[in-house]
Design a protein around this motif. Sequence first.
Motif, PDB file in Angstrom:
ATOM      1  N   GLY A 130       0.775  -1.230   0.000  1.00  0.00           N
ATOM      2  CA  GLY A 130       0.000   0.000   0.000  1.00  0.00           C
ATOM      3  C   GLY A 130       0.805   1.279   0.000  1.00  0.00           C
ATOM      4  O   GLY A 130       0.237   2.375  -0.013  1.00  0.00           O
ATOM      5  N   GLU A 132      -3.721  -6.954  -6.388  1.00  0.00           N
ATOM      6  CA  GLU A 132      -2.607  -7.152  -5.463  1.00  0.00           C
ATOM      7  C   GLU A 132      -2.055  -8.563  -5.639  1.00  0.00           C
ATOM      8  O   GLU A 132      -2.799  -9.501  -5.929  1.00  0.00           O
ATOM      9  N   GLN A 167      -2.104   2.945 -11.033  1.00  0.00           N
ATOM     10  CA  GLN A 167      -2.308   1.834 -10.099  1.00  0.00           C
ATOM     11  C   GLN A 167      -3.740   1.318 -10.216  1.00  0.00           C
ATOM     12  O   GLN A 167      -4.692   2.084 -10.334  1.00  0.00           O
ATOM     13  N   ASN A 195       1.409  -3.827  -5.235  1.00  0.00           N
ATOM     14  CA  ASN A 195       0.250  -3.096  -5.742  1.00  0.00           C
ATOM     15  C   ASN A 195       0.454  -2.899  -7.238  1.00  0.00           C
ATOM     16  O   ASN A 195       1.345  -2.171  -7.658  1.00  0.00           O
TER      17      ASN A 195
END
Length: 488
Positions: free
Chosen positions: A160, A197, A193, A182
């Motif tokens: 994160g 994940e 992004q 990520n």
Amino acid sequence: MKRFLTLIFVISLLSCSKDEELSIPKTIDPIPSADVPVQNFMWKAMNFWYFWQADVPDLADDRFQDAENYTEFLESEEEPGVFFDNKLLYIEDRFSFYNSDYRELTNSLAGISRSNGLEFGLVRKADSEEIFGYVRYIVPNSDASTKEIERGDLFTGVDGVTLNINNYIDLLFGENDTYVLNMADFANGNIIQNDREVSLTKEAALAENPVFISKSFEINGITIGYLMYNQFTNEYDTDLYEAIQGLKNLGITELIVDLRYNPGGSVNTTRVLASMIYDTNDDNIFLRKRYNDKIQDQLTETQLVVNFTDRVGSNTIDPLGLSKLYVLTTASSASASELLINSLEPYIDVIQIGDVTRGKNEFSTTLVDDRENSYLYTPTRVNKINSDNQWAIQPLLGRNENADGFFDYTDGLVPDIALKEDFGNLGILGDQNEPLLARAIQEITGATGKRSFTVENPIEIMTSSKMFSPFKDKMIDDTVYDHVITLD
């Protein structure tokens, strides 16, 4: 492990006369009460072996007049790593390094590391401190090979946190065994992004076979061999031999060797590959070595020359006998990869396709605190290493010159055909439409067609996952010399 990678420098005294011995002169010892075993080992080993010993004032033979003066110098830095970097290295040395545990270093040199199997490059975004990663390939039988991640995937963060030039080392190469990438998409020229994940876990003792792809193509009546080789690791010399022999049995007349992600490795393995590609005539010079004057003056011309070879372990080489070789490179191609190109240049036409290489023509070896063995790491002598000091250093010992005497490529070897990788179009490794491979095939066949090799998003590599293994970009001197070392 098949066998350890080592510099074989010490052989039986019975095989050499006194005149052939290489002698390490005695130096001052620290006062007995001083607790500086690591610094003492580092200085003594560097004083004898280091290529730039004469250019570092603190490594001069007459630097210290007595034990007190020497001890004070050794105690000037409490942390051995800081002592090595600040007191012993020449300002132009980009590659010598150390490790607090020789076992971690030697395992890495044998192709064994603590890894999740994801090999990636890192690129700094333009006009920003942020970084993004792109997947180069996945090591088979690794944790990453079981996850939904593949070549060409992009990532911008870990756990994160957005990657930047200040945090990427801790996030990607720290002590955390598991991290979550990520992931990101490339759209309209931007890296954005997404919500995906991927969790990856590093595993101890992951072994990577460097013979990644070996295959052939039949195009326009020409049989082309393709070998993607990702590290010159002598534990896998038999696999390399079998790959080349397999291509020979298929009747290839052209060969493409893909070294784009190969950071280097064993000098002897490089010699073996060169001999398999070109010829096994051991009268031909593969390389000449240049050490510091302290060592160079004690060796004969014969001892400084390494010739081609006709053996790979117990196997006899049946060479391809090529007069031309195509090599794919990037800025991550280093040391032994560059050595292969440079050492073959005097004999055959080497067509380099891709990007400028890293620029490393010096060789090194692993030194440990075993003075009786002149500090050279030898697997059979691990019980002789000073129990108070498990550190190892990997200093540059010298440089390699080819048969024509050329060695000056510290700025990298410039490709004959420039073509950078494109993170928006990496392609599939080993597929004949992958851009770098396709360009090599085009050069071989002469068939241009309508294909364009325009690079829309050229990769300007900042660093890569391989650069954070203990191996890094080393060229390891493991060739055999016909002399011994004694201690005065």
